[in-house]
Motif scaffolding. Structure first.
Motif, mmCIF file in Angstrom:
data_model
loop_
_atom_site.group_PDB
_atom_site.id
_atom_site.type_symbol
_atom_site.label_atom_id
_atom_site.label_comp_id
_atom_site.label_asym_id
_atom_site.label_seq_id
_atom_site.Cartn_x
_atom_site.Cartn_y
_atom_site.Cartn_z
ATOM 1 N N HIS A 111 8.464 7.220 -4.860
ATOM 2 C CA HIS A 111 7.509 6.179 -5.233
ATOM 3 C C HIS A 111 6.210 6.252 -4.432
ATOM 4 C CE1 HIS A 111 11.247 4.493 -6.932
ATOM 5 N NE2 HIS A 111 10.453 3.861 -7.762
ATOM 6 N N ALA A 112 6.028 7.319 -3.649
ATOM 7 C CA ALA A 112 4.781 7.588 -2.904
ATOM 8 C C ALA A 112 4.518 6.590 -1.783
ATOM 9 C CB ALA A 112 3.587 7.634 -3.856
ATOM 10 N N TYR A 113 5.569 6.043 -1.186
ATOM 11 C CA TYR A 113 5.372 5.222 0.006
ATOM 12 C C TYR A 113 4.939 6.129 1.156
ATOM 13 C CZ TYR A 113 7.538 1.151 -2.176
ATOM 14 O OH TYR A 113 7.808 0.090 -2.991
ATOM 15 N N SER A 114 4.137 5.602 2.037
ATOM 16 C CA SER A 114 3.600 6.403 3.131
ATOM 17 C C SER A 114 4.710 6.853 4.078
ATOM 18 C CB SER A 114 2.559 5.597 3.906
ATOM 19 O OG SER A 114 2.062 6.358 4.985
ATOM 20 N N GLU A 115 4.660 8.137 4.474
ATOM 21 C CA GLU A 115 5.628 8.684 5.418
ATOM 22 C C GLU A 115 5.094 8.623 6.852
ATOM 23 O OE1 GLU A 115 7.207 12.470 4.260
ATOM 24 O OE2 GLU A 115 7.175 11.963 2.127
ATOM 25 N N ALA A 120 0.833 -1.204 0.000
ATOM 26 C CA ALA A 120 0.000 0.000 0.000
ATOM 27 C C ALA A 120 0.865 1.251 0.000
ATOM 28 C CB ALA A 120 -0.925 -0.011 1.210
ATOM 29 N N LEU A 121 0.558 2.181 -0.911
ATOM 30 C CA LEU A 121 1.230 3.462 -0.977
ATOM 31 C C LEU A 121 0.398 4.507 -0.230
ATOM 32 C CD1 LEU A 121 2.327 3.307 -4.730
ATOM 33 C CD2 LEU A 121 3.581 2.578 -2.690
ATOM 34 N N SER A 122 0.906 5.725 -0.159
ATOM 35 C CA SER A 122 0.248 6.755 0.651
ATOM 36 C C SER A 122 -1.174 7.026 0.197
ATOM 37 C CB SER A 122 1.074 8.044 0.613
ATOM 38 O OG SER A 122 1.233 8.493 -0.725
ATOM 39 N N TRP A 123 -1.461 6.849 -1.109
ATOM 40 C CA TRP A 123 -2.770 7.196 -1.646
ATOM 41 C C TRP A 123 -3.752 6.031 -1.643
ATOM 42 C CZ3 TRP A 123 -3.348 3.987 -5.730
ATOM 43 C CH2 TRP A 123 -2.189 3.559 -6.393
ATOM 44 N N HIS A 124 -3.304 4.857 -1.259
ATOM 45 C CA HIS A 124 -4.218 3.711 -1.229
ATOM 46 C C HIS A 124 -5.262 3.871 -0.120
ATOM 47 C CE1 HIS A 124 -1.480 1.116 -3.755
ATOM 48 N NE2 HIS A 124 -2.658 0.724 -4.165
ATOM 49 N N LYS A 125 -6.481 3.540 -0.462
ATOM 50 C CA LYS A 125 -7.583 3.597 0.498
ATOM 51 C C LYS A 125 -7.474 2.458 1.497
ATOM 52 C CE LYS A 125 -12.591 2.796 0.677
ATOM 53 N NZ LYS A 125 -13.803 2.462 -0.103
#
Length: 487
Positions: A383-387, A287-292
């Motif tokens: 790569h937009a991984y969650s911070e 899951a990336l930062s934008w995944h629900k």
């Protein structure tokens, strides 16, 4: 670069010494193998690879007919163990497969024997049509009970671009249109790296009327397209690394097992329609930062599964803990749950919502690991991984409850730390009939993984350390509960 070959075609002739003995037919009485009953002899030959099975035909007149009587035929191009070593010469690789296919299948022209299992693995491209036509002729002339195609592309997933996948999709459509009769008896089909048109996958399912297993790896019908799956006989479905906006399991009356992983959807990536026999569901995502964050009560809908696997790939938790009243329907038959690749950064208490919502749960497995694909912070942002913390949004307060069915708790990646100890104690308190707790060490990592250099290992290996864990879990207060340490 090694020459492409059908599995086993380059192996040594293990039968050469026997062949020398068989030059004289009078020596047959000294050959115990040849005197075996026909069904037993076939059973032995079918355990050999293709090349050695064909070589046995030179041993005697009786053995000459053995390859034409084989009921199980497996022909594979190259090796799938290391997909980085794929050949660039697709034509030569497929020619090798074609030669083996013709040698085994066309020699059966007068054989009354049924082919119970026919499995072929080959490349999409030059030569694949000839392979398909050979199989189609065999199906038309002989009884073929179970057929399987694994169709590879020249470039593997990591190297195939959108243009490559579009080209592969056109090649496959031409292949299917040229020899549709090769697909009518397929029970299993594995496809990869195809970008198809909107009508193509429904067309594939319509042609493959006997299909029971389908794997789509990095296949789609355009970025964020919708896929509706309908098939009267499909039992197992695997969709991996797709770019579908949503997959609707519209009408699958025989479906029992679903594997779904790595999606790009901003919304619920799955929809469950008529799937009355579905009992095993495996869903994984990095899951990336934008995944629900998904709610299982909404995602699973009316599907009541008994075996559920959720994988988090050591990244953001993408499941939203819910109240047991909302989960009462979808978890009513749940017996086994595996929550895999949870980051060590995460607290584990949120996982208890599954236990609270599944009164019939018998086994709960938790796997904790920090094998990240990307460690560099700048690359992770790129790569937009969650911070945020990987368990952000999983806050959940458990009300008092008692569970009477759970008998097994397994924790992989166990460390003798407060977080793990408190979690095990909590489960021991609420699961009044718990019988076994298995504490496994953390899963093995690849050599390139930096995990071992970042954190210490506090798995209880020594006898003294194990005793300390037992005492801290108050095992004396649970005389019927067994604690297992596994390496």
């Amino acid at each position: 670069m090694d020459k492409p070959s059908v599995k086993g075609l380059s192996s040594s002739n293990r039968w050469c010494s026997i062949a020398m003995l068989e030059e004289d037919e009078s020596a047959l009485h000294r050959d115990r193998l040849s005197n075996l009953p026909e069904d037993l002899l076939l059973n032995i030959i079918e355990r050999l690879d293709v090349a050695d099975a064909m070589r046995t035909s030179i041993l005697s007149r009786r053995w000459k007919l053995i390859p034409t009587m084989l009921s199980k035929i497996l022909i594979m191009v190259g090796s799938t163990d290391n997909m980085q070593e794929r050949t660039c010469d697709v034509a030569r690789a497929n020619a090798t497969v074609l030669g083996a296919t013709r040698s085994l299948l066309e020699s059966r022209s007068a054989s009354p024997c049924t082919i119970h299992r026919l499995c072929l693995q080959f490349y999409l491209g030059k030569g694949s049509k000839l392979i398909g036509r050979t199989v189609a002729k065999t199906i038309a002339k002989h009884k073929v009970g179970f057929a399987e195609f694994t169709i590879l592309t020249q470039k593997e997933l990591e190297r195939s671009s959108s243009a490559d996948r579009f080209a592969y999709g056109l090649q496959f459509k031409l292949f299917l249109g040229t020899c549709p009769n090769a697909f009518i008896r397929l029970a299993r089909l594995k496809l990869e790296n195809l970008r198809l048109l909107e009508s193509d996958i429904p067309c594939i399912l319509k042609v493959c009327k006997r299909l029971e297993f389908l794997r789509l790896d990095n296949c789609d019908m355009g970025y964020r397209s919708l896929l509706a799956v309908e098939h009267p006989r499909l039992r197992e479905l695997e969709i991996v690394s797709s770019e579908f906006e949503r997959v609707d399991l519209s009408f699958l009356p025989e479906l029992t097992t679903l594997t779904f992983s790595y999606w790009v959807s901003l919304h619920d990536p799955l929809s469950f329609g008529y799937v009355p026999l579905l009992h095993t569901v495996s869903i994984s995502n990095t899951a990336l930062s934008w995944h629900k964050m998904l709610k299982l009560s909404e995602l699973l809908g009316k599907a009541t599964v008994s075996n559920l696997h959720l994988g988090f790939e050591s990244e953001k938790i993408w499941v939203k803990p819910e109240d047991r009243r909302k989960l009462s329907l979808v978890f009513s038959k749940l017996r086994f749950v595996n929550l895999a690749a949870i980051s060590e950064e995460c607290d584990l208490k949120w996982t208890l919502f599954v236990l609270q919502g599944a009164p019939s749960l018998e086994e709960l497995c938790i796997k904790v690991c920090d094998c990240l694909r990307i460690w560099d912070e700048e690359e992770r942002r790129k790569h937009a991984y969650s911070e945020k913390r990987k368990d952000a949004g999983t806050n959940w307060e458990a009300s008092d409850f008692m569970h009477r069915k759970l008998s097994v708790l397994k924790i992989f990646g166990f460390q003798s730390e407060e977080k793990f100890m408190n979690y095990a104690k909590t489960v021991m308190e609420v699961a009044v009939n718990l019988k076994d707790i298995y504490l496994h060490e953390k899963p093995a990592c690849e050599e390139k993984c930096a995990y071992s250099h970042r954190r210490g290992d506090r798995y209880p290996r020594t006898k003294r350390h194990k005793i300390w864990v037992r005492n801290n879990l108050d095992m004396d207060m649970h005389p019927l509960l067994r604690l297992h340490f596994r390496f």
